[in-house]
Scaffold this active site. Structure first.
Site, mmCIF file in Angstrom:
data_model
loop_
_atom_site.group_PDB
_atom_site.id
_atom_site.type_symbol
_atom_site.label_atom_id
_atom_site.label_comp_id
_atom_site.label_asym_id
_atom_site.label_seq_id
_atom_site.Cartn_x
_atom_site.Cartn_y
_atom_site.Cartn_z
ATOM 1 N N TYR A 196 44.558 33.521 52.256
ATOM 2 C CA TYR A 196 43.855 34.754 52.621
ATOM 3 C C TYR A 196 43.976 34.961 54.128
ATOM 4 O O TYR A 196 44.079 33.996 54.898
ATOM 5 C CB TYR A 196 42.371 34.668 52.266
ATOM 6 C CG TYR A 196 42.041 34.835 50.808
ATOM 7 C CD1 TYR A 196 41.646 36.072 50.299
ATOM 8 C CD2 TYR A 196 42.102 33.755 49.935
ATOM 9 C CE1 TYR A 196 41.324 36.223 48.959
ATOM 10 C CE2 TYR A 196 41.788 33.894 48.588
ATOM 11 C CZ TYR A 196 41.392 35.133 48.117
ATOM 12 O OH TYR A 196 41.076 35.279 46.785
ATOM 13 N N ASP B 67 36.249 40.344 45.614
ATOM 14 C CA ASP B 67 35.056 41.182 45.562
ATOM 15 C C ASP B 67 35.387 42.639 45.885
ATOM 16 O O ASP B 67 36.482 42.964 46.350
ATOM 17 C CB ASP B 67 34.010 40.676 46.562
ATOM 18 C CG ASP B 67 33.381 39.364 46.134
ATOM 19 O OD1 ASP B 67 33.386 39.065 44.928
ATOM 20 O OD2 ASP B 67 32.877 38.640 47.020
#
EC number: 5.4.99.12
Length: 241
Positions: free
Chosen positions: A110, A51
């Site tokens: 992540y 994003d």
């Protein structure tokens, strides 16, 4: 024509997301533009999407190019001239023609970075400034995520996923200097999954949500948290094939 794999990093604060955008403000647009300067105009495919504001220390893309690009180190050097300052090419490798940059992925990782130091506007785009918290408790809560789970309540709308089932291999917290870091590794992630997970754990640490409620949300019984952690602390840190 040969196919190459590009391993790169990027500063997500400079883009509207990793995917191509209508106004050419995505990472994919910038990297495609850099490639076009070198005469490489085949469609660029990305292994993962992030994003707006989310960074990557290790991202992967693939593209077809002419067989005359035999010196990949030279290609890397030239590509960096057109990719800097917000994208850096770390390595370029030749791959087989049937290589699927997205669907051949075995796992993705992540990291979400919290800074417990004094606020700095120079760091604000790269960490989430947050008061110190109980790291052992955070580790305990993150452990609830490990395993095969239906994470339908940890998913933003708008994704193209056929299923919300995911297998989480690692979910842990650790300290580094004046930072706390949440580390996630899975066979795949849903849109917004990590930011929803981070925000939910923080809510429990803040006493705004109970452990029982967190477990129920992970078990897909009921959604108690709809809020996402800010994007600036999140980094795509590894993709394995």
């Amino acid at each position: 024509m040969m196919k190459i794999k590009i391993i790169f990093s990027y500063d997500g604060s400079a883009f509207l997301g990793s995917a191509s955008q209508p106004h050419k403000k995505g990472v994919q647009d910038a990297l495609s533009g850099a490639l076009s300067h070198l005469g490489i105009v085949s469609p660029l495919l990305m292994a993962s999407r992030t994003d707006k504001g989310v960074h990557a220390s290790y991202a992967v893309a693939s593209v077809g190019c002419g067989d005359h690009f035999v010196n990949l180190e030279y290609l890397q050097k030239q590509l960096n001239k057109f990719s800097h300052p917000f994208i850096h090419i770390k390595k370029i490798e030749k791959v087989k023609d049937d290589f699927e940059v997205r669907f051949d992925v075995k796992s993705r990782e992540y990291r979400y970075i919290f800074s417990h130091s004094s606020y700095s506007p120079f760091m604000a785009s790269y960490v989430h400034f947050y008061p110190k918290f109980d790291l052992d408790k955070a580790n305990e809560l993150l452990g609830f995520f490990v395993g095969k789970k239906d994470l339908k309540f940890f998913c933003k709308s708008g994704g193209d996923n056929k299923t919300t089932l995911r297998e989480i291999f690692i979910a842990r917290a650790y300290a580094y200097k004046d930072f706390s870091i949440f580390h996630f590794k899975a066979n795949g992630f849903l849109r917004g999954q990590i930011r929803l997970s981070v925000a939910s754990v923080l809510k429990v640490l803040e006493g705004k949500m109970s452990e029982k409620e967190l477990k129920e949300q992970i078990e897909a019984k009921k959604q108690y948290n709809h809020f996402l952690a800010p994007p600036n602390g999140l980094y795509l840190s590894r993709i394995c094939y």
